[in-house]
Design a protein around this motif. Sequence first.
Motif, short mmCIF file in Angstrom:
data_model
loop_
_atom_site.label_atom_id
_atom_site.label_comp_id
_atom_site.label_asym_id
_atom_site.label_seq_id
_atom_site.Cartn_x
_atom_site.Cartn_y
_atom_site.Cartn_z
N ARG A 48 40.71 30.36 39.41
CA ARG A 48 41.76 31.38 39.55
C ARG A 48 41.37 32.40 40.63
O ARG A 48 42.22 32.80 41.44
CB ARG A 48 41.97 32.10 38.21
N ALA A 76 41.79 30.81 44.03
CA ALA A 76 43.21 30.71 44.37
C ALA A 76 43.75 32.06 44.84
O ALA A 76 44.51 32.14 45.81
CB ALA A 76 44.00 30.20 43.17
N GLU A 77 43.33 33.11 44.14
CA GLU A 77 43.76 34.46 44.52
C GLU A 77 43.21 34.83 45.89
O GLU A 77 43.91 35.42 46.72
CB GLU A 77 43.29 35.47 43.47
N TYR A 78 41.96 34.47 46.14
CA TYR A 78 41.33 34.77 47.43
C TYR A 78 42.05 34.03 48.57
O TYR A 78 42.34 34.62 49.62
CB TYR A 78 39.86 34.39 47.41
N LYS A 79 42.33 32.75 48.37
CA LYS A 79 42.99 31.96 49.41
C LYS A 79 44.38 32.51 49.70
O LYS A 79 44.81 32.56 50.87
CB LYS A 79 43.07 30.50 48.98
N ASN A 80 45.07 32.95 48.69
CA ASN A 80 46.39 33.56 48.87
C ASN A 80 46.26 34.88 49.63
O ASN A 80 47.09 35.20 50.50
CB ASN A 80 47.05 33.79 47.51
N PHE A 81 45.23 35.63 49.31
CA PHE A 81 44.95 36.91 49.97
C PHE A 81 44.73 36.69 51.47
O PHE A 81 45.29 37.40 52.32
CB PHE A 81 43.72 37.55 49.33
N ARG A 111 45.65 34.04 53.23
CA ARG A 111 46.84 33.45 53.81
C ARG A 111 47.85 34.53 54.23
O ARG A 111 48.55 34.40 55.23
CB ARG A 111 47.48 32.49 52.81
N GLN A 112 47.89 35.60 53.45
CA GLN A 112 48.81 36.69 53.75
C GLN A 112 48.28 37.63 54.83
O GLN A 112 48.98 38.57 55.24
CB GLN A 112 49.10 37.50 52.48
#
Length: 588
Positions: free
Chosen positions: A575, A578-583, A585-586
Motif C-alpha cells: 500500500r 502504491a501511494e508513493y508511485k502515485n505521488f 506520477r502526479q
Amino acid sequence: MAKQYLNVKTFLINFCVLAFALGLCLGLIELALRFGKNVEQERSSITKEWQKKHVKTNRLGYRDNEYGYEKPQGIFRILVLGDSQTFGQGVERLEDTWPKKLEVKLNAGMNSKRFEVLNVSGPGWNSDTQLYELFKYGLKFDPDLVLPAYYHNDIPTPLFFECDSSDRTIVPEDAFLGLDLNELGTYQFLKFRVNRALEKLGRKSTFGECVNKLYESRGWDMEKIYLDTMSLTAKVKNIHFMISVLPVVYELNENYPFKVMHSQMKKYCREREIYCVDLFDEGFRGLDSDEVAFSKVDRHFNEKGAEVVAQTLYEKIGVLKSYRNLDRIHGAFSIQELLEKHTLATDLDARLSNANEEKTSVKLAYNDEVLFVEEVDSQRSFERNFFKKGTQKKEITVKGVFDSRKKTFEMEKIIFDRKSGKESFKEKIKLENGIYKLKATNGLNSGSPKTIQKSFTFKHVGAYGGGYHLEVEEGISFPDPKVLEPLLFSEEYNPAGGMGFEDVRRLLIKMFKDNPSLGDWRKTEQIPKAKILDLFNQKIFFQDLLVLKRYDKGDYLPKLIRLIIEREPSLLALRAVAEYKNFVRQGR
C-alpha cells in the motif's frame, strides 16, 4: 593348516606395521602442520592480547594523538575516515600507521607545523559507521579536508544477496568419531586444497567473485547513499572532499581479483566530480603482496604497506605544502584546483604573502576568470567570475564570506543564461544560529522559476531507549538503508508499537500538518478507530520512501520498490509503495 596360519599371521603383522607406519606418518605430518600453524598464528593473528599491548586510543576512542576541537591558527586539518586498514590493525606503533606517516611527510621541512592528519577509523567499520562518526565527533574538529579511505568491505550487504565463498566441509566436522576435525592440521590442509580445487573447477565461488558480485548488486547503490551524504555535508560546509581507494593486498598484478570495486569507485568519482586516488593503480600495482601485508593469513597492511599508502597520498597532496597561506586561500578553490596549482591560487598566495596591511584587497585575472579577495581582521570574502571565452559575458559567479571562527559563513553560486546573460540559477548557503540554510532557485529567467529550501543541521542524535540516528536536515532523520531494508521487509513492521489510539492520532495529525503531502489532517477525525493504526503505519512507511528519495540519486530506490513489489513482504508495504508511485506520477 600351519602354513595358512603363518600366512594370516604374516599378513596381520604387515598390516599392523603398515598401519603403525601410516599412523606415525600422519602423526608427524599433524605435528609439523600444528607446529607450523601455531608459529604462523602467533605471528599473523591480531589477538586481543596484541591489541592490548600495542593499541592506545585518545579520549574519543580513536587510535590517534589528542587534538582539541578548536583548530590552531595556520593549520590545515585533514580528517581521515576508515576501517581497520586505516586504524593500523597489525601495525604496532601509532607513528607507523599511514595517517601519522602522512602527517609527518606533510610537515617535513616546514618551519612550524602546518598540517594535522586526524585518524577517525576503527576495526570493523563500514561507510555507514564512518558517516556516523563524522557527524558525532569529526565535524567538531573543523576539518579543511575530509578524506575517506575506502576499502572493499566498506559496502553494505543487501537483503537476499546470494554468494557464498566460505570453505565447504569435506565430511561432517562435528560427528566424526567424536573428534573436532577443525583441530586437526591434516584435515584443514586437505580441506583448503579441496576448496581451492573446487574454485578452479568453477564449482564454488571465490572470495573475489563474491566481492565483485556485491559491487554489481543493490549493495553498491546503498553504498553510494553514504558516500553522497558525506560529500553533501562537505559541500554545504565548504569542506574539501576527496576519496582514496585502498587495495586488497592480494595478487597485486594483472590477475588482481577485485578490479570491479576499483572500476565502480572510479566511475562514481567521475560522475560526482570528486577527486579520487586509486591506491592500486597509483601505488601498489606490481608489488609483492606478501611484502606489504601483515602475514599470509592476515592481509592488513604492515609497516611497509602503510608507508606505500602514505607516500602515494603524499605524492598527490604534498603540493599543498607549497602554499604559504593555505589556510587563507583554500576556501576559494576546489581541492583539485589547489592540487593542480591553479594560476589564480598561486598568484593569490604570493600576493597575500607580500601584503602586511590590516585590510587586504586583491584583484587577479587569468584567461577568462577574475578573482576578487578581501580580508578584514578574521573575516574573508571572495568573488570568482567566469566569463564566456573572449567576452565580458558572465557564465558563472561564485561568492563566499567566512571567518576563522566560523561565526560568519555564506556561499553563493550564480549561473547565467548563455544567450540572454541573465541569471538562470542561484544557490545560496548561509549559516544562521548553527543551521546552514540553503535556498536554490532554477529557471530565474523563465516565467515559472522553481525554488528549493533546505535547513541542514548535521547532527548525531541519541534515540529514545538507546541507539542513535543522524539528522542531516533539520527535523528529518537520515534514511539509513542498512536500517531501513530489514524493517521494510519485515512482516512485523509496526511503527505504532504499543502506542495508544489517541497518541497515534495526535502523531498522525502532526505528520499531516508538518507535511501536507502526506494527507489532510482535518480528515483524521473521520477515520475509524480500527483503521487509524494501519493508516499510521502506512504513512510512516510512505514517509520513509519520501525521505529516502531526498538522498538517493535514482539508483537505489527504484530497485528497492521493485523488490518490494516482487516479494510482497506485507500488505502495508504494498500500500505504501502504491501511494508513493502515485505521488511520483502526479509530480508532487
